[in-house]
Scaffold this active site. Structure first.
Site, PDB file in Angstrom:
ATOM      1  N   TRP A 103      30.039  11.438  -9.781  1.00 15.39           N
ATOM      2  CA  TRP A 103      28.969  11.533 -10.782  1.00 15.39           C
ATOM      3  C   TRP A 103      27.602  11.695 -10.142  1.00 15.39           C
ATOM      4  CZ3 TRP A 103      30.172  13.431 -15.124  1.00 15.39           C
ATOM      5  CH2 TRP A 103      31.456  13.215 -15.645  1.00 15.39           C
ATOM      6  N   ASP A 173      21.939   5.763 -13.286  1.00 12.20           N
ATOM      7  CA  ASP A 173      22.974   6.194 -14.226  1.00 12.20           C
ATOM      8  C   ASP A 173      23.929   5.013 -14.378  1.00 12.20           C
ATOM      9  OD1 ASP A 173      25.143   7.188 -15.568  1.00 12.20           O
ATOM     10  OD2 ASP A 173      25.546   8.848 -14.197  1.00 12.20           O
ATOM     11  N   LYS A 197      31.669   4.084 -23.153  1.00  9.60           N
ATOM     12  CA  LYS A 197      32.499   3.183 -22.336  1.00  9.60           C
ATOM     13  C   LYS A 197      32.229   1.735 -22.725  1.00  9.60           C
ATOM     14  CE  LYS A 197      31.912   6.654 -18.783  1.00  9.60           C
ATOM     15  NZ  LYS A 197      33.134   7.421 -18.930  1.00  9.60           N
TER      16      LYS A 197
HETATM   17  N1  PMP Z   1      27.826   9.436 -15.322  1.00  5.30           N
HETATM   18  C1  PMP Z   1      28.907   8.645 -15.185  1.00  5.30           C
HETATM   19  C2  PMP Z   1      28.862   7.530 -14.187  1.00  5.30           C
HETATM   20  C3  PMP Z   1      30.038   8.871 -15.987  1.00  5.30           C
HETATM   21  O1  PMP Z   1      31.110   8.101 -15.852  1.00  5.30           O
HETATM   22  C4  PMP Z   1      30.025   9.931 -16.923  1.00  5.30           C
HETATM   23  C5  PMP Z   1      31.184  10.213 -17.846  1.00  5.30           C
HETATM   24  N2  PMP Z   1      32.404   9.776 -17.499  1.00  5.30           N
HETATM   25  C6  PMP Z   1      28.889  10.742 -17.003  1.00  5.30           C
HETATM   26  C7  PMP Z   1      27.806  10.449 -16.205  1.00  5.30           C
HETATM   27  C8  PMP Z   1      28.820  11.904 -17.948  1.00  5.30           C
HETATM   28  O2  PMP Z   1      28.690  11.396 -19.225  1.00  5.30           O
HETATM   29  P1  PMP Z   1      28.773  12.310 -20.521  1.00  5.30           P
HETATM   30  O3  PMP Z   1      30.206  12.678 -20.682  1.00  5.30           O
HETATM   31  O4  PMP Z   1      28.267  11.394 -21.596  1.00  5.30           O
HETATM   32  O5  PMP Z   1      27.897  13.490 -20.311  1.00  5.30           O
END
Ligand code: PMP
Length: 362
Positions: A103, A173, A197
């Site tokens: 991520w 994040d 989550k």
């Molecule tokens: N950052 C992290 C740490 C994530 O786990 C995720 C999604 N699993 C995201 C960003 C992306 O999130 P979204 O699907 O809401 O765009």
């Protein structure tokens, strides 16, 4: 009693049964209005009450100081990957990223599309099995901000402490560990998280930001991608994801009823201990992916002696009512996501299933 799976999905993920039941009760007729909450105007007093209550509860539960805005945006955390550099990475400045995994890499990729982005530290050479030491983080002198991913959902690693960045805003994040433990918000300039989550359903993205970072966005950015648009309109510039915000509000009330964030953090530690103990006590049959010191309290990643056994484990686990244990394809193996709403009983059942599977196949 509803027939509920042992849900270890990585996101969207388990919600508390009580929250779902409350939403079910209120689904057709919200508070005697003769309408569902999703059928009413977002400019009406009822929806605004829910919207403001959710913000207020977040402030109270997460200890958000008064000089921070709480925004409800759309586009997922992934849109924040672009909005952050668009709004905050000025010409002549560098955006610094701590490269902890999948991520963080995605966030970094977007920043490079917008301006000058640099790596402040990286554990890529160690397959992202660990969080870099705070002392290894290099913040350039002209840094616009330092970005971290507090919990890497795919690799299953998590920061325990956060870097001190002085005058450079720290941006986190927290998509996969928001509200799972107390955080000193004042260390951060901005925190963001998709809701799906720990906070509720998908469709709403939480942004907690120090006012000065979201009060005067560059005039060249499209209106909807400017933080100041949303900050100056209480996230009601356009139609918000009202049903998602409503469910987040119910989820926040559930966190409060369960003793608040510190109590949730203690419960999370008990839950993950069951599973990490099952890994560590298996004599190497189960092997944790992350280094022990960087282990996540939200996403438990592990491997087994062969891919055949991993496949068999997943197949049998599904027959026993477990859902979502397959690891992300980039890491392989198994992953159990144990977010706030995953009950202790699910984790206990998983630890027992792991021991039983090993007895039969080890
Ligand atoms: N950052 C992290 C740490 C994530 O786990 C995720 C999604 N699993 C995201 C960003 C992306 O999130 P979204 O699907 O809401 O765009």
């Amino acid at each position: 009693m509803a027939n509920r799976a042992y849900n270890f999905n990585a996101g969207p993920a388990a919600l508390p049964l009580e929250v779902l039941q409350q939403a079910q009760e209120q689904f057709i007729d919200y508070a005697g209005s003769g309408m569902s909450i999703m059928e009413m105007s977002h400019r009406g007093a009822i929806y605004e009450g829910v919207h403001n209550e959710a913000q207020q509860l977040l402030r109270e539960l997460f200890g958000i100081p008064d000089n921070y805005k709480v925004l409800f945006l759309q586009g997922g955390a992934s849109t924040q990957f672009s909005m952050i550099p668009m709004n905050l990475l000025a010409e002549g400045k560098s955006a610094a990223y701590v490269m902890t995994g999948s991520w963080a890499s995605k966030a970094f990729k977007e920043a490079k599309l917008i301006g000058n982005a640099v790596e402040a530290a990286s554990s890529k050479a160690d397959q992202y099995k660990r969080i870099p030491a705070l002392s290894d983080i290099q913040i350039p002198e002209n840094a616009a901000y330092l970005h971290i991913t507090s919990n890497e959902t795919i690799e299953g690693t998590q920061f325990t402490d956060f870097p001190d960045t002085g005058d450079v805003p720290l941006i986190g994040d927290m998509s996969s560990d928001i509200l799972s433990r107390p955080v000193d918000i004042s260390k951060f300039g901005m925190i963001y998280a998709g809701a799906q989550k720990n906070l509720g359903p998908s469709g709403v993205t939480l942004v907690i930001a120090r006012e000065d970072l979201v009060s005067d966005s560059p005039k060249t950015i499209p209106t909807m991608l400017r933080y100041d648009t949303h900050a100056s309109n209480n996230s009601l510039y356009n139609t918000p994801p009202s049903f998602s915000v409503y469910l987040v509000n119910l989820m926040l009330k559930w966190v409060k009823a369960n003793g608040g964030v510190a109590a949730i953090a203690a419960a999370n530690a008990e839950k993950t201990k069951l599973i990490y103990d099952a890994i560590d006590g298996s004599g190497g049959f189960y092997r944790g992916f992350a280094d022990a010191a960087s282990r996540s309290q939200m996403n438990i990643t592990f491997r087994m002696p062969t891919e055949e056994l991993e496949k068999q484990f997943i197949k049998e686990s599904e027959q026993h009512g477990f859902v979502g244990l397959k690891g992300h394809r980039s890491v392989g193996g198994l992953r159990a996501s144990t977010y706030n709403a995953v009950p202790f009983a699910s984790c206990k059942a998983l630890a027992e299933f792991m021991a039983d599977f090993q007895r039969r196949n080890g």
